[in-house]
Motif scaffolding. Sequence first.
Motif, PDB file in Angstrom:
ATOM      1  N   ALA A  64      -0.240  -5.307   4.756  1.00  8.25           N
ATOM      2  CA  ALA A  64      -0.115  -4.873   6.145  1.00  8.25           C
ATOM      3  C   ALA A  64      -1.532  -4.681   6.671  1.00  8.25           C
ATOM      4  O   ALA A  64      -2.184  -3.685   6.349  1.00  8.25           O
ATOM      5  CB  ALA A  64       0.684  -3.579   6.244  1.00  8.25           C
ATOM      6  N   GLY A  65      -2.020  -5.668   7.420  1.00  7.87           N
ATOM      7  CA  GLY A  65      -3.410  -5.618   7.847  1.00  7.87           C
ATOM      8  C   GLY A  65      -4.318  -5.662   6.636  1.00  7.87           C
ATOM      9  O   GLY A  65      -4.151  -6.490   5.753  1.00  7.87           O
ATOM     10  N   GLU A  66      -5.244  -4.723   6.552  1.00  9.94           N
ATOM     11  CA  GLU A  66      -6.165  -4.683   5.405  1.00  9.94           C
ATOM     12  C   GLU A  66      -5.608  -3.891   4.227  1.00  9.94           C
ATOM     13  O   GLU A  66      -6.230  -3.822   3.179  1.00  9.94           O
ATOM     14  CB  GLU A  66      -7.498  -4.080   5.831  1.00  9.94           C
ATOM     15  N   HIS A  67      -4.431  -3.320   4.380  1.00  6.10           N
ATOM     16  CA  HIS A  67      -3.825  -2.494   3.334  1.00  6.10           C
ATOM     17  C   HIS A  67      -2.949  -3.323   2.408  1.00  6.10           C
ATOM     18  O   HIS A  67      -2.272  -4.251   2.849  1.00  6.10           O
ATOM     19  CB  HIS A  67      -2.987  -1.374   3.957  1.00  6.10           C
ATOM     20  N   ARG A  68      -2.948  -2.952   1.118  1.00  3.86           N
ATOM     21  CA  ARG A  68      -2.096  -3.580   0.113  1.00  3.86           C
ATOM     22  C   ARG A  68      -1.331  -2.487  -0.617  1.00  3.86           C
ATOM     23  O   ARG A  68      -1.925  -1.517  -1.099  1.00  3.86           O
ATOM     24  CB  ARG A  68      -2.923  -4.378  -0.904  1.00  3.86           C
ATOM     25  N   LEU A  69      -0.019  -2.657  -0.690  1.00  4.93           N
ATOM     26  CA  LEU A  69       0.840  -1.683  -1.367  1.00  4.93           C
ATOM     27  C   LEU A  69       1.600  -2.371  -2.490  1.00  4.93           C
ATOM     28  O   LEU A  69       2.018  -3.521  -2.360  1.00  4.93           O
ATOM     29  CB  LEU A  69       1.869  -1.089  -0.390  1.00  4.93           C
ATOM     30  N   ASN A  70       1.786  -1.665  -3.576  1.00  8.02           N
ATOM     31  CA  ASN A  70       2.632  -2.112  -4.667  1.00  8.02           C
ATOM     32  C   ASN A  70       4.059  -1.707  -4.299  1.00  8.02           C
ATOM     33  O   ASN A  70       4.314  -0.526  -4.058  1.00  8.02           O
ATOM     34  CB  ASN A  70       2.194  -1.445  -5.968  1.00  8.02           C
TER      35      ASN A  70
END
Length: 108
Positions: free
Chosen positions: A98-104
């Motif tokens: 999501a944009g520059e964010h990365r989530l597991n």
Amino acid sequence: MTHHTRAQQASTACEQGAMCIDDRPGHAVTLMHLRLSHLHPGGWVDAVVDEVRDDGVVVMRRWTDGEPLRVWHHVDRRDLLVPGSAVSVHERYGVLAAGEHRLNVALR
């Protein structure tokens, strides 16, 4: 000198989200997940966020065919994932971008 540990330290850190040390699906994203998702670009699916629940469930629609896609993250991310926003999900390695964010994330 005696060293005492608390069994609940990991769960307490996990409940606070930012300090999560658990690398299971839906918890902290690891460098390995990031690297593997980067090396396999064919696994990314573009989607639009439909709903973000306070229990960590995110409901999306695939951009290409409108099919629903559900994932879970252990922290309520309504601050980051806004209904109507575009995201990408790597279905094989459970990474949500999501944009520059990365989530597991755990696929549901």
